[in-house]
Design a protein around this motif. Sequence first.
Motif, PDB file in Angstrom:
ATOM      1  N   ARG A 328      -0.970   6.212   0.220  1.00 47.91           N
ATOM      2  CA  ARG A 328      -0.824   4.769   0.113  1.00 47.91           C
ATOM      3  C   ARG A 328       0.368   4.410  -0.780  1.00 47.91           C
ATOM      4  NH1 ARG A 328      -2.340   2.548  -4.646  1.00 47.91           N
ATOM      5  NH2 ARG A 328      -3.840   3.661  -5.967  1.00 47.91           N
ATOM      6  N   GLN A 329       0.624   5.225  -1.800  1.00 51.69           N
ATOM      7  CA  GLN A 329       1.726   4.925  -2.712  1.00 51.69           C
ATOM      8  C   GLN A 329       3.075   5.345  -2.137  1.00 51.69           C
ATOM      9  OE1 GLN A 329       0.556   5.407  -7.084  1.00 51.69           O
ATOM     10  NE2 GLN A 329      -1.090   6.497  -6.025  1.00 51.69           N
ATOM     11  N   ARG A 330       3.123   6.459  -1.424  1.00 50.66           N
ATOM     12  CA  ARG A 330       4.376   6.861  -0.804  1.00 50.66           C
ATOM     13  C   ARG A 330       4.755   5.925   0.339  1.00 50.66           C
ATOM     14  NH1 ARG A 330       4.207  13.533  -0.942  1.00 50.66           N
ATOM     15  NH2 ARG A 330       4.807  13.680  -3.133  1.00 50.66           N
ATOM     16  N   LYS A 331       3.741   5.408   1.032  1.00 54.60           N
ATOM     17  CA  LYS A 331       3.999   4.433   2.091  1.00 54.60           C
ATOM     18  C   LYS A 331       4.599   3.163   1.487  1.00 54.60           C
ATOM     19  CE  LYS A 331       1.683   1.843   5.771  1.00 54.60           C
ATOM     20  NZ  LYS A 331       0.392   1.590   6.469  1.00 54.60           N
ATOM     21  N   ARG A 332       4.092   2.761   0.325  1.00 56.38           N
ATOM     22  CA  ARG A 332       4.596   1.563  -0.344  1.00 56.38           C
ATOM     23  C   ARG A 332       6.026   1.760  -0.830  1.00 56.38           C
ATOM     24  NH1 ARG A 332       1.141   0.390  -5.281  1.00 56.38           N
ATOM     25  NH2 ARG A 332       2.444   2.041  -6.137  1.00 56.38           N
ATOM     26  N   GLN A 333       6.365   2.995  -1.231  1.00 59.50           N
ATOM     27  CA  GLN A 333       7.692   3.269  -1.758  1.00 59.50           C
ATOM     28  C   GLN A 333       8.765   3.279  -0.672  1.00 59.50           C
ATOM     29  OE1 GLN A 333       6.992   7.010  -3.719  1.00 59.50           O
ATOM     30  NE2 GLN A 333       6.406   6.053  -5.665  1.00 59.50           N
ATOM     31  N   ARG A 334       8.361   3.570   0.586  1.00 61.27           N
ATOM     32  CA  ARG A 334       9.350   3.672   1.662  1.00 61.27           C
ATOM     33  C   ARG A 334       9.861   2.287   2.082  1.00 61.27           C
ATOM     34  NH1 ARG A 334       5.997   8.008   3.733  1.00 61.27           N
ATOM     35  NH2 ARG A 334       4.930   6.567   5.143  1.00 61.27           N
TER      36      ARG A 334
END
Length: 334
Positions: A328-334
């Motif tokens: 969920r956090q890596r998706k937000r960072q992209r």
Amino acid sequence: MPTLEYLLTPSPEELAQTHVLFLARHALDSSPERRAKYGYHVVYHAIMLETLRGLGFRVTPASEHEVLFGPLDFDFLYAIHSHAIFDGHELLAPAIAAYRGVPCLGASASSRAVSEDKVLAKQLAASLGLDVAKHRIMQPGEVSNDKFSLPGSWIVKPRGGIASDAIVKVENEADWRDALTTISDPRHGGREFIAEEFVPGLNLTVPIVEGFPPGSLAVFEERGRPGDNVLTNEAKRGLNSSYKSAPYDGPGAEEVSEATARMVAEMSPFDYARFDFRYDPDTRRTVFIEVNIACNMAPASAVYRSAALHGIKYEELVGHVLTHSLRRQRKRQR
């Protein structure tokens, strides 16, 4: 209902590319001497470290927050309660992780503030229409007044405390003197305490693991010491046998589940948490007590035991929580 189809597992690429920093008070020492002093928390941290490694992640353990200020050599921060005594200790790890762009277990620092600060948590709950115990902040100036007291029965505890640390039941002036002595104890580092109205009845806790269908994990009853059913630090650490827990579907279970759903809607995302209530069967009063984000998830915890009722293995739950948080956090960072 949470079955294997809802479980997330780390991909081979995630395992190869993710260096986990495991930050916990007992991460570096699980010796028998330390277990004798601190109890089950030492065992829990050792089990969690072993489980993270068993999933296939590269894991570096650490026990002090200073590691967060050093060279950035990790890709995910798995920080659980470090039992630090300074105010805001639960906010520090996610705040630094956000500043340095590293995914971190649990909620953002702003949401963690609600979890750590029992007064803020009650204010949020009250704003959502939930019943909260009458309470007041114990200011430092009141501690020096040995004649201070309030009528009725109260629970006195640190405003930002965890694991029922330094909790005192107060019912008379002599009890108040003991409570004020506890508050002024140097080991508490000058932290504020709160006095919270004692609510009789059951301790009901609602585990939430994000990624599972809402309301799918069982409510648990936590049984405390005889007489007042208060949960103590000693019992939670396994230093006495007064703590017991079991699944609960009796009166109050539906009420605490509905109350939790309101809180979750305001506080998500947080990966996993536990929402605590007192329920009085005589008056049918449901009272919100506190929320614990990144709480105890040991094999004996309500969080895991509720998942285990659906056939979920311990390493599967840990893997799900970490993978859910990471994605969920890596998706937000992209």
